[in-house]
Scaffold this active site. Structure first.
Site, PDB file in Angstrom:
ATOM      1  N   MET A 133      67.366 -61.867 -35.243  1.00 55.59           N
ATOM      2  CA  MET A 133      65.883 -60.701 -35.058  1.00 55.59           C
ATOM      3  C   MET A 133      66.321 -59.410 -34.436  1.00 55.59           C
ATOM      4  O   MET A 133      65.838 -58.677 -34.714  1.00 55.59           O
ATOM      5  CB  MET A 133      64.822 -61.480 -34.311  1.00 55.59           C
ATOM      6  CG  MET A 133      63.616 -60.805 -34.512  1.00 55.59           C
ATOM      7  SD  MET A 133      62.323 -59.609 -33.421  1.00 55.59           S
ATOM      8  CE  MET A 133      62.795 -61.026 -31.846  1.00 55.59           C
TER       9      MET A 133
ATOM     10  N   TRP B 297      68.575 -57.655 -36.890  1.00 57.79           N
ATOM     11  CA  TRP B 297      68.126 -56.654 -37.604  1.00 57.79           C
ATOM     12  C   TRP B 297      66.938 -55.481 -37.971  1.00 57.79           C
ATOM     13  O   TRP B 297      66.600 -54.739 -38.131  1.00 57.79           O
ATOM     14  CB  TRP B 297      67.248 -57.954 -38.511  1.00 57.79           C
ATOM     15  CG  TRP B 297      66.087 -57.737 -39.463  1.00 57.79           C
ATOM     16  CD1 TRP B 297      66.088 -57.663 -40.679  1.00 57.79           C
ATOM     17  CD2 TRP B 297      64.641 -57.536 -39.058  1.00 57.79           C
ATOM     18  NE1 TRP B 297      65.407 -57.079 -41.623  1.00 57.79           N
ATOM     19  CE2 TRP B 297      64.166 -56.541 -41.219  1.00 57.79           C
ATOM     20  CE3 TRP B 297      63.844 -56.859 -38.647  1.00 57.79           C
ATOM     21  CZ2 TRP B 297      62.425 -56.525 -41.333  1.00 57.79           C
ATOM     22  CZ3 TRP B 297      62.114 -56.722 -39.140  1.00 57.79           C
ATOM     23  CH2 TRP B 297      62.219 -56.577 -39.752  1.00 57.79           C
ATOM     24  N   HIS B 298      66.326 -55.217 -35.889  1.00 60.19           N
ATOM     25  CA  HIS B 298      65.651 -54.249 -35.699  1.00 60.19           C
ATOM     26  C   HIS B 298      66.748 -53.888 -35.327  1.00 60.19           C
ATOM     27  O   HIS B 298      66.394 -51.700 -35.925  1.00 60.19           O
ATOM     28  CB  HIS B 298      64.744 -54.507 -34.886  1.00 60.19           C
ATOM     29  CG  HIS B 298      63.689 -55.563 -34.574  1.00 60.19           C
ATOM     30  ND1 HIS B 298      63.484 -56.353 -34.382  1.00 60.19           N
ATOM     31  CD2 HIS B 298      62.377 -54.638 -34.924  1.00 60.19           C
ATOM     32  CE1 HIS B 298      62.277 -57.211 -34.904  1.00 60.19           C
ATOM     33  NE2 HIS B 298      61.631 -55.872 -35.094  1.00 60.19           N
ATOM     34  N   GLY B 299      67.547 -53.439 -34.717  1.00 60.80           N
ATOM     35  CA  GLY B 299      68.991 -52.225 -35.064  1.00 60.80           C
ATOM     36  C   GLY B 299      69.890 -53.016 -33.382  1.00 60.80           C
ATOM     37  O   GLY B 299      69.928 -53.796 -32.976  1.00 60.80           O
TER      38      GLY B 299
END
Length: 384
Positions: A308, A311-313
């Protein structure tokens, strides 16, 4: 123009929704209309950058070829295909922190997860029909959810797209959709803007007081901005006759960290639960990585939440944010299963109130990490 931003978008959206309302009201098929509108929006928005168009087209063709391969190859190839599918996203995240911005286009994170979901469910035998290229394009570029979700599931989406709803049921759904669009506009334009102005007015004194104020205000801003977008996306879908799943459900009423992740960014957390956590857990138990199921579950939570974060960066703040929530989820799993105190008091009012207060502040600290502000404070202290 961008999705759900600017007067030009909303004027065009109003016209589009009127057309969608007429089609649904008179019981006409809507999939061709929605695909055409989605392509017009995509052409207008992505067309503002030649590079973005090239990356998008290359991405769609590449991913569809992988979907076709998943229909033909045996299940043992799933891991390879999934890794290949996530390559453009990894390239995007790596180069997002440089000036090159390779594979940089709106919605790549959401499109990647949509594609992986299709491939996994084909491999599992859940999806038996073969999606045409136009079907895949419809699902990927459905304009209300392209930019920031929610992350829909293909089977549910196509059921809605191809179903003609009874007029009475549609009118009820459309009415709910209008309410959600208006509420989303209120959240995003009024509340998030007001909180952002307060956030911008804060003077960085480098003190604990500043950090606490920033933490609370940033959390509120993030909620109103993201929940506002999600409400508009879901409401727009509803008026078009598509029941896109909700992304938020009163997250600030969560009484524990697991409860929070069933209320915040729901479509992301359920995607991760179904396609990361459950599979990592089953694989860990099968290979007996750890002695007990509890240890395997804790490991799966750590992997799940780290994914997670990535996934954001790939910035340090996002990575730490994922690790932080991994420890929270794993720690709470142990606490639930091992603590006699928890089992004895979990249903008592005082305990629920205390748990709510502690949970919310753990969540606020997480968003403070997510904001990147702690790193700025550390750097300013080091410079002094």
């Amino acid at each position: 123009m961008n999705y759900f931003e600017g007067l030009e978008f909303f004027l065009f959206l109003l016209i589009v929704l009127c057309g969608g309302f007429v089609l649904n009201f008179f019981g006409k098929k809507k999939e061709v209309y929605i695909l055409a509108i989605s392509l017009i929006f995509a052409g207008t928005i992505y067309g503002q950058s030649k590079k973005m168009v090239v990356y998008l087209v290359a991405f769609i063709i590449y991913q569809y070829l992988l979907v076709m391969l998943s229909n033909r190859l045996e299940k043992k190839w799933l891991k390879t295909l999934s890794l290949l599918s996530v390559v453009p996203l990894v390239i995007n995240k790596i180069f997002a922190i440089t000036s090159l911005h390779l594979m940089a286009f709106i919605g790549i994170s959401y499109m990647s997860f949509k594609t992986i979901q299709i491939m996994i469910e084909i491999s599992d035998g859940i999806i038996k029909e073969k999606y045409s290229f136009l079907d895949y394009l419809q699902f990927l570029l459905f304009f209300p959810t392209v930019s920031s979700g929610p992350i829909d599931r293909s089977r549910r989406f196509f059921d809605d797209i191809k179903t003609i709803m009874p007029r009475e049921a549609y009118l009820e759904l459309a009415g709910t959709g209008v309410y959600r669009v208006v509420l989303g506009l209120l959240y995003k334009i009024m509340f998030s803007t007001y909180v952002y102005q307060m956030l911008s007015a804060l003077k960085n004194t480098g003190t604990l007081t500043y950090s606490v104020k920033y933490m609370y205000l940033y959390t509120l801003y993030l909620f109103f901005d993201f929940a506002g977008y999600s409400l508009m996306a879901v409401g727009t879908s509803n008026i078009l006759g598509v029941q896109t799943p909700m992304n938020f459900n009163k997250p600030f009423l969560s009484i524990d960290i697991k409860d929070f992740w069933t209320r915040w960014h729901i479509t992301l957390s359920t995607w991760l639960r179904d396609f990361v956590f459950s599979r990592v857990l089953m694989n860990a138990m099968k290979k007996k990585l750890f002695k007990s199921r509890l240890q395997n579950a804790s490991f799966a939570y750590m992997v799940n939440m780290c994914v997670m974060g990535f996934w954001h960066g790939l910035s340090i703040s996002y990575v730490i944010y994922g690790v932080y929530h991994g420890f929270l989820m794993a720690g709470f799993e142990w606490y639930q299963k091992k603590s006699k105190f928890y089992k004895k008091n979990k249903n008592k009012t005082w305990y629920k109130l205390t748990s709510w207060f502690v949970t919310m502040h753990l969540v606020f600290i997480g968003f403070f990490i997510f904001s990147g502000e702690p790193l700025k404070l550390i750097m300013s202290i080091l410079k002094r």
